[in-house]
Design a protein around this motif. Sequence first.
Motif, PDB file in Angstrom:
ATOM      1  N   LYS A  41      -8.620   2.253   6.939  1.00 22.04           N
ATOM      2  CA  LYS A  41      -8.298   3.195   8.024  1.00 22.04           C
ATOM      3  C   LYS A  41      -9.496   4.056   8.398  1.00 22.04           C
ATOM      4  O   LYS A  41      -9.694   4.394   9.579  1.00 22.04           O
ATOM      5  CB  LYS A  41      -7.118   4.054   7.589  1.00 22.04           C
ATOM      6  CG  LYS A  41      -6.616   4.993   8.662  1.00 22.04           C
ATOM      7  CD  LYS A  41      -5.394   5.761   8.176  1.00 22.04           C
ATOM      8  CE  LYS A  41      -4.871   6.701   9.249  1.00 22.04           C
ATOM      9  NZ  LYS A  41      -3.686   7.454   8.767  1.00 22.04           N
ATOM     10  N   SER A  42     -10.340   4.441   7.382  1.00 22.37           N
ATOM     11  CA  SER A  42     -11.464   5.349   7.629  1.00 22.37           C
ATOM     12  C   SER A  42     -12.763   4.604   7.875  1.00 22.37           C
ATOM     13  O   SER A  42     -13.815   5.228   8.010  1.00 22.37           O
ATOM     14  CB  SER A  42     -11.633   6.285   6.418  1.00 22.37           C
ATOM     15  OG  SER A  42     -10.449   7.025   6.177  1.00 22.37           O
ATOM     16  N   GLN A  46      -3.342   0.727  -1.934  1.00 21.61           N
ATOM     17  CA  GLN A  46      -3.352   2.030  -1.256  1.00 21.61           C
ATOM     18  C   GLN A  46      -4.779   2.468  -0.943  1.00 21.61           C
ATOM     19  O   GLN A  46      -5.078   2.939   0.160  1.00 21.61           O
ATOM     20  CB  GLN A  46      -2.645   3.064  -2.139  1.00 21.61           C
ATOM     21  CG  GLN A  46      -2.453   4.425  -1.466  1.00 21.61           C
ATOM     22  CD  GLN A  46      -1.787   5.417  -2.383  1.00 21.61           C
ATOM     23  OE1 GLN A  46      -2.189   5.543  -3.536  1.00 21.61           O
ATOM     24  NE2 GLN A  46      -0.757   6.094  -1.890  1.00 21.61           N
ATOM     25  N   ALA A  47      -5.647   2.277  -1.959  1.00 17.20           N
ATOM     26  CA  ALA A  47      -7.051   2.646  -1.738  1.00 17.20           C
ATOM     27  C   ALA A  47      -7.669   1.769  -0.662  1.00 17.20           C
ATOM     28  O   ALA A  47      -8.434   2.244   0.187  1.00 17.20           O
ATOM     29  CB  ALA A  47      -7.833   2.531  -3.052  1.00 17.20           C
ATOM     30  N   HIS A  99     -17.327   3.725   4.190  1.00 15.82           N
ATOM     31  CA  HIS A  99     -16.209   2.793   4.039  1.00 15.82           C
ATOM     32  C   HIS A  99     -16.488   1.433   4.654  1.00 15.82           C
ATOM     33  O   HIS A  99     -15.677   0.517   4.477  1.00 15.82           O
ATOM     34  CB  HIS A  99     -14.946   3.375   4.701  1.00 15.82           C
ATOM     35  CG  HIS A  99     -14.466   4.637   4.028  1.00 15.82           C
ATOM     36  ND1 HIS A  99     -14.084   4.703   2.718  1.00 15.82           N
ATOM     37  CD2 HIS A  99     -14.328   5.911   4.535  1.00 15.82           C
ATOM     38  CE1 HIS A  99     -13.714   5.942   2.409  1.00 15.82           C
ATOM     39  NE2 HIS A  99     -13.864   6.710   3.506  1.00 15.82           N
ATOM     40  N   ASP A 116       0.826  -1.218   0.000  1.00  8.60           N
ATOM     41  CA  ASP A 116       0.000   0.000   0.000  1.00  8.60           C
ATOM     42  C   ASP A 116       0.847   1.249   0.000  1.00  8.60           C
ATOM     43  O   ASP A 116       0.328   2.358  -0.151  1.00  8.60           O
ATOM     44  CB  ASP A 116      -0.944  -0.018   1.204  1.00  8.60           C
ATOM     45  CG  ASP A 116      -0.169  -0.138   2.514  1.00  8.60           C
ATOM     46  OD1 ASP A 116       1.059  -0.352   2.448  1.00  8.60           O
ATOM     47  OD2 ASP A 116      -0.803  -0.059   3.592  1.00  8.60           O
ATOM     48  N   ILE A 175      -6.501   2.958   2.723  1.00  7.97           N
ATOM     49  CA  ILE A 175      -7.179   4.203   3.138  1.00  7.97           C
ATOM     50  C   ILE A 175      -8.596   3.883   3.591  1.00  7.97           C
ATOM     51  O   ILE A 175      -9.074   4.383   4.621  1.00  7.97           O
ATOM     52  CB  ILE A 175      -7.159   5.213   1.975  1.00  7.97           C
ATOM     53  CG1 ILE A 175      -5.722   5.659   1.695  1.00  7.97           C
ATOM     54  CG2 ILE A 175      -8.055   6.409   2.288  1.00  7.97           C
ATOM     55  CD1 ILE A 175      -5.593   6.539   0.472  1.00  7.97           C
TER      56      ILE A 175
END
Length: 1467
Positions: free
Chosen positions: A1362-1363, A1355-1356, A1445, A1265, A1359
Amino acid sequence: MSGSIPFYQKHHRHYDYDYRSKETGSKLSQYQTSSRYTAGGSTSATTSRSGGHKVTSYSGLDASRLSPIPKRVKPTYLAVDKENQIIGYVVPIFRGSQEFATGFSDTEEARVRDTAAYMARRDLFTSGLEMERSEQTSRREAMRESAERISLNKRIYEHGEHFKRMNEDSLMHIPEFVIKPRSHTVWEKQSVRLHCTVSGWPDPRVVWYKNNVAIDSLSNAGKFTLESRYNMHTLEINRCDFDDTAQYRVSAMNSKGELSAFASVVVKRFRGEIDGSLPRPRHGPVSEYGINFKTHIVDTFGVSFGREGETMSLGCTVIIYPALDRYQPEIQWYRDDVLLSPSKWNQMCWSGDRATLTFTHLNKEDEGLYTLRVTTKSGYETYSAYVFVRDAEAEVERAPGAPLDVRCLDANKDYIIVTWKQPAVDGGDSILGYFVDRCEVGTTHWIQCNDTPVKFARFPVTCLVEGRSYMFRVRAVNASGMSRPSRASEPVGAMDPADRARMRGTSAPWTGQIIVTEEEPAEGIVPGRPLELQVTEATKNYVVLSWNPPGEKGLEGVMYYVEKCVSGTDSWQRVNTEIPVKSPRFALFDLAEGKSYSFRVRCCNAAGVGEPSDPTEATTVGDKLDIPSAPSKVVPIRNTDTSVVVSWEASREAKELVGYYIEGSIVGSNEWEPCNNKPVNGTRFICHGLTTGEKYIFRVRALNAAGLSQFSPESEPVEVKAAIASPAPPYGITVLECVCDSMVLAWKQPSFIGGADITGYFVDYREVIDGVTGKWHEANIRAISDRAYRVSDLKENKKYQFQVRAANMAGVGIPSPPSDTFLCEEWTIAVPGPPHDLQIREVRSDSLVLLWKPPVYQGRDPVNGFYVDIKEAEAPEQAWRGVNKKAAEKMFIKIKDLKEGETFVFRVRAQNQAGVGQTSAVTEPVVALTKPGTKEIVVDVDDDGIISMNFECCDMTPDSKFVWSKNYEEITDPSRLTLETKGNKSKAVFNTPGEEDIAIYSCLVTHTDGVSSSYTVSEEELKRLLEVSHDHKFPIIPLKSELAVELLEKGKVRFWLQAEKMTANGKVDYIFNDNAVSQGDKYKMNFDKNTGVIEMIMDSLTPQDQGTFTFQLQDGKATNQSSLVLIGDVFEELQKESEFQMKEWVRKQGPHFIEYLGYEVTQECCVILKCKVGNMKKETSALWYKDGHQIKADEHLGFTEGVLKLEIAQISKKDSGVYEVVLQDDRGKDISKLNLTDQGFKELMNEVFNFIANSSTPLKITSTDQGIRLYTFVNYYNDLLQVTWHYKDSAIAFSDRIKSGVVGEQLWLQITEPTEKDTGKYAIEFNDGKGGLRRTVELAGQAFDDAFAEFKRLQATAIAEKSRARVAGGLPDVVTIQEGKALNLTCNISGDPLPEVTWLKNDREITSDDHCILKIASGKFASFTITGVNTSDSGKYSILVKNKHGTESADFTVSVFIPEEVGGKKK
C-alpha cells in the motif's frame, strides 16, 4: 619310456601353435636352412592335425648315444597350414634325459659358437683379461638375445590372442573343477556351505544333487540356497538336521561334456537335544551281551493295489523286547528279494517303532513282493506282501499301457542300446511297435529317436554327443493311439566304458609306486585293423556290429568306418560316409529284410584310413530271436477268499525269456483283466483282488524281447473261496470240575478253523507218574461239539495231561500241546469253579459285549451272580479291576466307556452264598476299535405296520450264516419271531409285538471276524414302535402346507394346499359350509398330482361367501383334510383387497404408472422428478403440471415401458408446489401426484442439504492480511442451506471481528486480528433435518502458530504494498511533436514516505535546466517540460519513483519532426 607332456605345459598359452605368425616362421625357416648346427643321425617325426593345420616337428638326438639307425631327413621345426604356408614353429617335446633342444635363432647359434671358442681360449690362455672380455661379450649377446626373445614372444602372444578371439573353437573344452567342494561335519541347526570353482567353455551349467536326487531350491524354500557368481558356485544348507546327512554331488555340463565332484555332509546332534519322535543316540556302548531280543512285526500292510501316478505307503509296527531306548535295529526293505535304497521314487522312514516305505509316484516297475526285514543281534524277522500297480487311465481310449523297466546297455561314446519290457495291456488292439525318446540330462526336452515304430523290445540309439548324459523312455502304439510314456531310465553317459569305469572308481592309498595308466598318443601313425568283428544282434529293423580297437596302444583319435557287402558280390559300400563313429559299436538300419550281408570295419585317424578288418560271416537280415511258444497246463488252486494260486508249465521254446503275464476272467463275462502288470519269472503266481464267490478262468502268455507269445489254453474254472484245510490245534485247556474218577475240561476254539465249520473235538489223556509221561489214550471215540467234556474212568489222586484235536470236513487237525499236569482229586471247596467259554462280541470303539457260560462246579450253593474284571493287555497282574460293583445275574454284560484303540483282556468270576469263586481263563486281547464298514441292526416298520429288525453284513463268506439271539440265547422258537435271510441281509419280523418281546436282540454272522450287532427293545421303544405301526396301518396323507388363501390377478381368490405325496389314485372333495361344491362358473378346481398342489379359484367374493372352506383328501386307505374359516373382519379385509386388485388390473389395461411420481437428488444437487410408466404407445401423451398449471408435455414417446423425468436445477423456495403427471390416450388415463409443499418440500431440501454436506471438504485453515480464515468447499451451495459455526462446541456469536460468509462454493469463517484467545476447536455444522454433518478443525498449537505467522507476514506485505512508491498515470506511450514546440507532460505519483523522483533519457539520468524543466508539485504531481523541442530531444524517457517500500517506473517516447520533412513525405 616316453613321458607325457606336463599338464602345465598343455594349458600354457605357448603350447598351441596357432599364435605363430608367418614372419616368424620365415625367419625360422632361414635359420634352419643356413644353420651349420645339425642334428645327429637319429630323428623322430610326429605328425598331428589340429584346427585344419598340419604340424611337422623333429627332435635331433645324439647319434653317439643311441643304437645305429638309418639317417633320415634333416629336422625342421616349421608349422605349415593346408596350403603349406609357414605359420610358426613347433616346440619339440623331449622325453628323456638324453634329449636336448637345438637353437631357436641366429643369435642363439652365435652364442653356442662363441661359447665353444671361449672354452678353447680358456684352455689355451689363462689370462684373466681375456676371460673378462669373453664374459662381457657373452653377457651382451645374452642380453640382446633376451630382448629379441621378449619382442618375439610379445608378437606371438598378440597374434595368439587375436586368433583365439576370431576362433572360439580353440577355447572350447569340457568343464574342469579348479576347486572341488570339500566334506563337512557340522552340529545340528548349524548352516553349512559347499563351494566349488568350475572352468570350461562354453560356460558350464551347474546342478547340485543330494544322494543322486537333483536339489530344487524352490520346492525346498528356505532349506537350500544356490548361488553362482564368477564361476564360483555355492550350495548353502540352512539349519541342518539329521536328514541332511548325505553325499552331495555337483555336476558341471556344457556342450563338450560333463564332470562331477562329490562331498559328504555329516550332521551331529548335541547331547540333551534329542527329538522325542526319533530314537535317542547311544550314550556310550550298549551292553547287548546276554540279551536275547524278540522281534514282533504287527499292524502290517496287506496286499495293496495302486495305480500309476498315485502315491502309496507301506508300514509295519515293530515291537522289540526287551525295549532298549538306545538300541537301533537294522531296517531293510526288499522288492522281489532285491534290497531297496532311498531314491526319488521311494522313501524310507523309521520312527523308532514303525517302519514305512513311501512311493512318491507309482509305476509298474514298483510292482512286486515287498519284504520288511528287521535285524537284531539275536536274528531277524521278516514280513512280506505283494503290491500290484495298475496302468494309469489311458489318454486315448483303447490305447495300450505304458512299457516298463527301461534300461540302457552297452553304452559307448555315441551309441547306447535301450531295452524295455512290453506292457500287459494292449488296449484291445495288438501293439504295432514302440517309440524311443531321449532327453539330455539337465533339460526337459524329449526327442524321438526312431521315425517308425520298432516291435523288438531293444533298440540301439546312435548320434549321441560324447560326454553328455541321457535318459530314455518308451511309448507303445496301436491302431487306437499312443500310450503314456514309461518311467524314464536312469541317466547314462555317452562315453568310453573305460572312461566310465575310471570315473566310477575311487582313489587308492599311496603305495610308493607310480603306475602309468595311459600312454601319450602316438602321432602320425595310421591305425591297424579292428579285431574280433562280429554281429551281436540282428533283427529285421537293424543289425548291430561290435569289434575291438586295434592292438596298437597310444594311437591318437581313432574312429571307424563301417562297410557292407551283399553276399555273393565283391562290392563294398561304406555305410557312414559322412561322419566316422567313435564307439566300437554300430547299428545299421534300412537293410533289406531277407538279404544276406557281410560287414567289415576300417580304423581312421588324422594320419589316414587303415586296412579293413576281416569280414563277418554272411548275416541274413531278420529276427534271430523268435517269440516264445505259449505256456500250457494252466492250473488254478483255491487260496483265500480273494486270491487264487495259478501254476502253469513253462514255454518249451523260449530264448531269453523275460517272464509271464497272467490274465483272469469271470466265467461268462468274456472280459479279461491282467493279474500282474510286471512280468513274473516263475511258473506259479498268486492272483489277488478277486471277487469272493465268483468263478474265474485264467490264461498265461510268455514274453521276451521279440514280443509276447500266444495265450495258453484257458484253465478250468475255479471258485474264489478260502481253501479248506484241517483246523489248527485248540489251546487254553483248563479244568472246570474234578471228582474222584473224572475231570471236566474246557478249551478255546482254534485260531484257524481251516475254512470250514468245526464238526467236533477229540480229547486224549495220559498219566504222569513222577514226571514221566505215559501213552496217550482216547477219551472219546465220537466227536463232541461242545468245548467242554467230562473225561471219565480216571484214577483218583493220579496226575494227568490232556490234549485236544479239532476236526472239520477236511479232517482231524494236529493235537494241541499237552496241557498242564492236573491232579484228579475231588473238589470240596465251597465257592464256585471258574466260568468258561468266554466270548467277545459287538466290539466298538467305546464298548463291547462279553458272554460266558456258568461254572460246571457250583460249590456248596447255587451260583447267584458274576463279576467281570478288566485290564489293559500289557498291564501287570495288579492292574485287574472290576467292571461291575453289583453281581450280574445274567451271563452277559455290555462293557462301556472303553478307551478307543486300547487293547484289553477280561476274566469272569462266579459267586454263591459262600463267596466269589475261581477266575475264568483270560480272554484273548481285543482292541476297542470300530472296524470300517461296521453296520448296526436297523428297525423298520413297513406300510402294513409290520415291525422288523434288519441286519446287513458286507464281509460274508460263502459259509457265513446269520444267528439271531434273544438275550444272547439263540432263537429257536418261531412263534414270536420269523427269520428271513436273503444274500447278505437278514430280517427278524415280530409276529405279534407285545410285552413278551421286550429283550435284547442280537445277530451274529458266522465265519467272519466277529461281525455282530444288537438292538434293545425296551418298554418305551416297544411303545414307540407300536405307535409307528398304527400310523402305517392307518396312514394319514402328510401335508407340506395347510389350506391357505391368496389373491391373484384381477382380484381372483385362490384357496390351495400342498400334499407331501399322493399317487395317481388320489382324489379330493371340496366342501363349503358342509356342502360339497363342484366345478362351475363360480369355482375352478385343479389338482396337480405330480406336485401335490390342490387349488380352488373364485373370480370374486360376495357376502354370501363367508364361512368354512374344507379340502378332504383320500389316497387309498390314507386320508386327511384341512379347513379355513373366513368370517368377520378377516373376510371383509380379503374382499376389499380383492376389489382393489380388480381395479388395479383395469387401470393397467391402459397407460399406467409402474412406479408413481417421486424424486431423486443427484450428486450435483439437482432434483429430478421421475416416474416409471408402462403400456405406452405413440399416441400416449404425458403432461406435467405444477399447482394445476401445465409446465411440460411429453408426446410421441418411443417406448412401451420407460421412465419420465423432470429436472429442477438449483432448486429454491419458488420450486415448491404440487406436481402432477397425467398419462392419457384412447384406452384411458392415469394420474400420479407429488406434494412438494410444506413438509414435502422440507424433506426434499433436507435430502439436498445432505448431499451438500457430504460433498463438503475437510475444514482447512488459511491466512489473509486481515487475520485467519477457516473454510470448506461444497459441490453446490443453496441459499436455504442452514450452516452453524461452532467454537469449543458452542455456536459462535458473530461480530465485526468474527464473520462468516459464502463465496461461490466456499463457506468461510474470518477471524480478524486473531489472538491466543482464539485458539481452540472450530466446527461447521450442516443441518439436513436428520443428524446433520459436522466438519471440525483444531486451531491451536503449531497450526495456530503457523497461521498467525502467515497472517503477520501477509499483513506486513499488504502494508508495504500500500505504501510502495507508484506512478499513477498521466504519461502517454509515444509523443510526436513538431520541432520548436513546447512539450509539457504531467503524471501522478504516490507513496509513503514521499518517493524520490528521477527522470531518465535513454536510460541516463537528466537534471532540470532551462531547456528541460523538472518539477514536483504538492508531492503528488511530477511535471516534465521542454521549452522548445528539437530533433536532439527525440528519444526514450522514463520516470523512476522510489521509497523504502519499493520502486516503480514509467516510460514514454518523444519523436520530434521537422515540418518540411512532413510536407515532403506528404507530397
